[in-house]
Scaffold this active site. Structure first.
Site, PDB file in Angstrom:
ATOM      1  N   HIS A  92      17.018   9.310  32.145  1.00 34.57           N
ATOM      2  CA  HIS A  92      18.393   9.693  31.806  1.00 34.57           C
ATOM      3  C   HIS A  92      18.470  11.082  31.185  1.00 34.57           C
ATOM      4  O   HIS A  92      18.312  11.245  29.986  1.00 34.57           O
ATOM      5  CB  HIS A  92      18.949   8.653  30.820  1.00 34.57           C
ATOM      6  CG  HIS A  92      20.429   8.668  30.675  1.00 34.57           C
ATOM      7  ND1 HIS A  92      21.172   7.516  30.598  1.00 34.57           N
ATOM      8  CD2 HIS A  92      21.321   9.675  30.592  1.00 34.57           C
ATOM      9  CE1 HIS A  92      22.452   7.815  30.463  1.00 34.57           C
ATOM     10  NE2 HIS A  92      22.571   9.137  30.453  1.00 34.57           N
TER      11      HIS A  92
ATOM     12  N   HIS B 198      20.769  14.978  31.365  1.00 39.75           N
ATOM     13  CA  HIS B 198      21.899  15.755  31.885  1.00 39.75           C
ATOM     14  C   HIS B 198      21.459  17.211  31.937  1.00 39.75           C
ATOM     15  O   HIS B 198      21.237  17.826  30.900  1.00 39.75           O
ATOM     16  CB  HIS B 198      23.109  15.623  30.962  1.00 39.75           C
ATOM     17  CG  HIS B 198      23.638  14.216  30.868  1.00 39.75           C
ATOM     18  ND1 HIS B 198      24.600  13.727  31.716  1.00 39.75           N
ATOM     19  CD2 HIS B 198      23.325  13.189  30.032  1.00 39.75           C
ATOM     20  CE1 HIS B 198      24.871  12.459  31.410  1.00 39.75           C
ATOM     21  NE2 HIS B 198      24.102  12.104  30.378  1.00 39.75           N
TER      22      HIS B 198
ATOM     23  N   ASP C 259      27.596   7.528  35.150  1.00 42.79           N
ATOM     24  CA  ASP C 259      27.312   7.765  33.733  1.00 42.79           C
ATOM     25  C   ASP C 259      28.208   8.830  33.114  1.00 42.79           C
ATOM     26  O   ASP C 259      28.537   9.833  33.721  1.00 42.79           O
ATOM     27  CB  ASP C 259      25.859   8.178  33.515  1.00 42.79           C
ATOM     28  CG  ASP C 259      25.570   8.399  32.033  1.00 42.79           C
ATOM     29  OD1 ASP C 259      25.859   7.479  31.251  1.00 42.79           O
ATOM     30  OD2 ASP C 259      25.118   9.493  31.659  1.00 42.79           O
TER      31      ASP C 259
ATOM     32  N   HIS D  29      26.715   2.691  32.496  1.00 42.98           N
ATOM     33  CA  HIS D  29      27.145   3.170  31.173  1.00 42.98           C
ATOM     34  C   HIS D  29      28.217   2.185  30.736  1.00 42.98           C
ATOM     35  O   HIS D  29      29.285   2.125  31.324  1.00 42.98           O
ATOM     36  CB  HIS D  29      27.685   4.593  31.344  1.00 42.98           C
ATOM     37  CG  HIS D  29      28.465   5.117  30.173  1.00 42.98           C
ATOM     38  ND1 HIS D  29      28.071   6.220  29.457  1.00 42.98           N
ATOM     39  CD2 HIS D  29      29.628   4.709  29.609  1.00 42.98           C
ATOM     40  CE1 HIS D  29      28.951   6.464  28.498  1.00 42.98           C
ATOM     41  NE2 HIS D  29      29.901   5.562  28.568  1.00 42.98           N
TER      42      HIS D  29
ATOM     43  N   HIS E  13      21.343   3.345  27.991  1.00 37.85           N
ATOM     44  CA  HIS E  13      21.470   3.634  26.558  1.00 37.85           C
ATOM     45  C   HIS E  13      22.111   2.521  25.715  1.00 37.85           C
ATOM     46  O   HIS E  13      23.204   2.685  25.183  1.00 37.85           O
ATOM     47  CB  HIS E  13      22.193   4.958  26.300  1.00 37.85           C
ATOM     48  CG  HIS E  13      23.427   5.219  27.115  1.00 37.85           C
ATOM     49  ND1 HIS E  13      24.504   4.376  27.135  1.00 37.85           N
ATOM     50  CD2 HIS E  13      23.756   6.259  27.926  1.00 37.85           C
ATOM     51  CE1 HIS E  13      25.436   4.881  27.919  1.00 37.85           C
ATOM     52  NE2 HIS E  13      25.013   6.020  28.420  1.00 37.85           N
TER      53      HIS E  13
ATOM     54  N   ASN F 284      27.777   9.041  22.520  1.00 36.31           N
ATOM     55  CA  ASN F 284      28.388   7.846  23.065  1.00 36.31           C
ATOM     56  C   ASN F 284      27.360   7.096  23.894  1.00 36.31           C
ATOM     57  O   ASN F 284      26.875   7.640  24.866  1.00 36.31           O
ATOM     58  CB  ASN F 284      29.582   8.243  23.936  1.00 36.31           C
ATOM     59  CG  ASN F 284      30.372   7.034  24.381  1.00 36.31           C
ATOM     60  OD1 ASN F 284      30.251   5.953  23.801  1.00 36.31           O
ATOM     61  ND2 ASN F 284      31.154   7.184  25.423  1.00 36.31           N
TER      62      ASN F 284
ATOM     63  N   ASP G 274      18.720  10.502  27.260  1.00 38.67           N
ATOM     64  CA  ASP G 274      20.129  10.886  27.363  1.00 38.67           C
ATOM     65  C   ASP G 274      20.315  12.345  26.896  1.00 38.67           C
ATOM     66  O   ASP G 274      21.298  12.688  26.237  1.00 38.67           O
ATOM     67  CB  ASP G 274      21.033   9.942  26.559  1.00 38.67           C
ATOM     68  CG  ASP G 274      22.504  10.029  26.993  1.00 38.67           C
ATOM     69  OD1 ASP G 274      22.812  10.817  27.911  1.00 38.67           O
ATOM     70  OD2 ASP G 274      23.337   9.308  26.406  1.00 38.67           O
TER      71      ASP G 274
ATOM     72  N   HIS H 126      24.807  20.675  24.571  1.00 35.09           N
ATOM     73  CA  HIS H 126      26.148  21.230  24.324  1.00 35.09           C
ATOM     74  C   HIS H 126      25.963  22.491  23.491  1.00 35.09           C
ATOM     75  O   HIS H 126      25.122  22.511  22.586  1.00 35.09           O
ATOM     76  CB  HIS H 126      27.025  20.259  23.536  1.00 35.09           C
ATOM     77  CG  HIS H 126      27.460  19.073  24.328  1.00 35.09           C
ATOM     78  ND1 HIS H 126      28.405  19.160  25.318  1.00 35.09           N
ATOM     79  CD2 HIS H 126      27.062  17.781  24.285  1.00 35.09           C
ATOM     80  CE1 HIS H 126      28.579  17.950  25.858  1.00 35.09           C
ATOM     81  NE2 HIS H 126      27.776  17.094  25.251  1.00 35.09           N
TER      82      HIS H 126
HETATM   83 ZN   LIG Z   1      26.139   7.403  29.364  1.00 39.25          ZN
END
Ligand SMILES: [Zn+2]
Lengths: 422, 325
Positions: A58, A60, A150, A177, A230, A276, A303, A307
């Site tokens: 997982h 991003h 997700d 998710h 998660h 989250n 996860d 940012h």
């Molecule tokens: Zn998620």
């Protein structure tokens, strides 16, 4: 090309192997484990752990769409530095990964970097709109190993049923998710003692648990493979434990922050502790660790969610969810699970090697002759201080800033080539 | 308060940068504010005198959420201390044009603003702000989180009548869940030794407060005879739409302080309300205007308490205040 990793403590969570030995590698493949053979290059791993390269289910990486936060090439570099050799990227980019061309683009960018295997997850619904299932066959052929929307839940129970049914053709998991938006009710942090005193809107455990309960029931009905992403609450562990007992095809992951922190840190870290699902209570944290111990929780996934600090430096209610996770993962697993909670190295690292490999059905995550020589060397006693120098990510949004932890990634090897060296 | 203790406080300096919430204030700082407010109130109500403590300093009212009452109260307090006061109203604020809070505050600081009084619709905005600026930050109410000067003026209003908050039974009634007045009130009265009881419908009374050991009840009538203080919160009428209570009529039936309910209270019970009142909803006309209600007194006390807060933040002692009065 022959490489020999000498005298390390070789750990293979899949077989339970734990002994001092040499790992001989030839042409990117593991040849043997035992005595050292003559090699073109040797690495001395004495006093260190030699493990299968880590696998993260997982992450991003933000490309396409938010390259200012992270690119695929940049993400690959950070993953290699963090001991990872394979990751599953989430499809909630802009545009979302819901067609073959985009799946191939991601794989191509990773190949170009030569630092990491990326196994993309594709959207479960077209455009991630939660209305119609995506072209799973085409996406799977292009290289997608899982389907997920997700970032948001599949709110429609009939869409979830159809996805879990249709995906059986390819034997790929639907990664879910889990949150009930109505129960989240614009919540910002965990609902409990902390939200009560800070006057922030709370997200109850129930928002996660009712959706997991729904989806394990639908998974039983549809006989598809459900992978719950998660999980953060003690109740979620309990629901999945029961579902597994009943024979439902369900697996799940948690993230390092859920076994390391509680919602109390929000008071100090504000938006840097906002994600989250949210950080929960000490009681939940303990139950997550129990779930890791008894095998209810199959995988640890980061996860990883970059940012920009400017985005996090806002009122907590307005700041985006998510923290970076790759670089802190190994130190947290070693410090919080091995040192503080007495799990063995093999127990812990199964969650980031053979178990995730099995979930996405790749022949990786083991140190065994014939397997790809994806390997990580870790010094478990070396202290790392999480500070601006340590964090190489473009984005530094982590609540662990300032923490002192044990466990340093010393070297990462991908198919017999060194991709990172401390 | 005993004479000896007062002497101790006389020369005490309690220098701190910000006032963000009640939990970060010590018991002694609260007593200091009460004692200072006593002096300021006397001077304020009896003379036109201005103090010099904020002379040459700029106080900025950064009200991202509109509030006439609180803003005016702070403004008068600052002016009575000789400050220059500027106001940034939400309609003229660049925040609505998408400028971030940080950038707005950096601009204010570049203009040499010494104090920022902020009201903000979301919780913890002042905490976040205080970490990112040099100016003194005073929380004028943030989201559902805290409204420290309101709690201080509520506490002071009781203190000036009773001399101490210790052992008092204080009820806070109404929408606890969405109330910063309630949260700060709970912290203040608890810290000062009162026994707090919360009362409201379960939808507006978060169970999690019981984790702090605070008594909670849905039954207003059952607690009335025991109370020294009853603080009635304003109910936001739009909450009804979120199914938090079925109708005004039904809310009124269970949680309004009416003439009949007042009869069940002790004769000397103190009735408070942070204002503005929904007459006939959380409190009826008879009660609002009766002897026990100190609602207007609270408004006057608000100015005195805010003068005391400004003085605390710029390091003035009770001695300093007494010298200038
Ligand atoms: Zn998620």
């Amino acid at each position: 090309m022959k490489l020999c990793i000498k005298n390390g403590r070789v750990l293979d969570p899949a077989s339970g192997l734990d002994k001092t030995a040499c790992v001989n590698i030839e042409d990117g493949i593991i040849k043997s484990i035992g005595e050292a053979e003559t090699a073109d290059e040797t690495i001395d791993a004495a006093g260190k752990l030699v493990l299968p390269g880590l696998i993260d289910l997982h992450v991003h990486f933000r490309e396409p769409g938010r390259e200012d936060q992270e690119t695929i090439a940049g993400g690959c570099r950070i993953a290699a530095k963090s001991g990872y050799t394979s990751v599953v990227t989430m499809p909630n980019t802009n545009p979302p990964i819901d067609n073959q061309a985009l799946v191939k683009f991601i794989k191509h960018e990773a190949e170009k970097s030569g630092l990491l295997n990326i196994f993309p997850a594709a959207a479960v619904s077209k455009g991630m709109k939660g209305e119609e299932i995506s072209e799973m066959g085409e996406l799977h052929t292009a290289g997608a190993v899982a389907f997920t929307d997700d970032g948001k839940p599949v709110s429609s129970s009939i869409l979830m049923r159809r996805a879990l049914e249709y995906s059986r053709m390819f034997d790929v998991p639907i990664m879910a998710h889990e949150e009930d938006h109505l129960l989240v009710d614009s919540g910002v942090i965990n609902e409990g003692k902390v939200s009560a005193s800070l006057g922030l809107r709370g997200i109850p455990n129930a928002a996660e648990e009712v959706m997991i309960a729904r989806d394990v029931i639908i998974a039983g009905l549809s006989k598809g493979r459900l992978h719950v992403q998660h999980i953060s609450s003690g109740g979620s562990v309990e629901i999945i434990r029961n579902a597994k007992k009943r024979g439902v095809k369900v697996t799940c992951e948690t993230a390092p922050h859920y076994f390391s922190l509680t919602d109390e840190v929000v008071r100090e870290k504000l938006a840097l502790a906002k994600m989250n699902p949210p950080l929960r209570t000490e009681d939940d944290r303990i139950k997550i660790i129990e779930g890791l111990k008894d095998g209810t929780i199959d995988a640890i996934a980061t996860d990883h969610a970059p940012h920009l600090m400017n985005e996090k430096r806002q009122e907590i209610e307005f700041a985006p969810n998510g923290i970076i996770g790759l670089e802190t993962a190994v130190p947290l697993m070693i410090t919080k699970l091995v040192k503080e909670n007495g799990l063995s190295y093999n127990e812990v690292f199964a969650k980031v090697t053979c178990n995730p490999a099995k979930i996405i059905k790749i022949k990786k995550g083991e140190i065994k002759p014939g397997y790809d020589a994806d390997i990580v060397i870790i010094d478990p006693e070396k202290k790392v201080i999480i500070n601006d120098d340590f964090v190489a990510s473009n984005c530094k949004n982590t609540p662990f800033m300032g923490a002192e932890l044990f466990g340093s990634v010393e070297c990462t090897i991908l198919s017999g080539r060194i991709t990172y060296k401390a | 308060m005993t004479k000896n203790a007062l002497v101790l406080f006389e020369s005490m300096t309690l220098k701190r940068k910000d006032l963000l919430d009640i939990s970060s204030l010590s018991h002694d700082e609260i007593i200091y504010i009460f004692e200072a407010a006593k002096i300021f109130k006397k001077v304020f109500t009896e003379t036109n005198k201005k103090f010099s403590f904020l002379s040459g300093r700029t106080v900025c009212m950064l009200f991202i959420e509109p509030s006439t009452r609180t803003r005016l109260s702070f403004e008068i307090a600052a002016k009575r201390l000789s400050a220059d006061v500027i106001s940034v109203a939400p309609s003229t604020s660049s925040l609505v044009k998408g400028e971030s809070l940080i950038d707005t505050v950096k601009t204010l600081e570049a203009m040499k603003t010494g104090f920022i009084v902020m009201r903000h619709p979301v919780s913890l905005a002042p905490d976040f702000l205080s970490r990112n600026c040099e100016a003194h930050v005073i929380n004028g109410g943030d989201g559902n989180h805290a409204h420290p000067t309101q709690a201080l003026l509520d506490g002071f209003s009781v203190y000036e009548r009773t001399g101490s908050l210790k052992g008092l039974k204080v009820a806070i009634v109404g929408d606890i869940k969405h109330s910063r007045v309630a949260r700060s009130g709970i912290e203040l009265f608890t810290k000062m030794g009162s026994e707090v009881v919360l009362c409201g419908p379960p939808t507006l009374l978060p169970d999690d407060f019981s984790l702090y050991g605070i008594e909670m009840t849905f039954d207003l009538d059952s607690i009335l005879p025991k109370l020294d203080v009853v603080n009635m919160l304003r109910i936001q009428l739009e909450r009804q739409k979120g199914s938090l209570f079925p109708s005004i009529r039904e809310y009124n039936k269970y949680f309004s302080l009416t003439k009949d309910r007042l009869k069940k209270c002790r004769k000397d019970v103190i009735v408070m309300h942070p204002g503005p009142i929904n007459r006939g909803i959380e409190i009826d006309d008879f009660v609002a205007d009766c002897e026990n209600a100190i609602i207007e007194e609270q408004v006057t006390n608000g100015i005195a308490v805010r003068m005391a807060v400004f003085s605390l933040l710029c390091g003035k002692t009770l001695e300093d205040i007494n010298k200038e009065k």
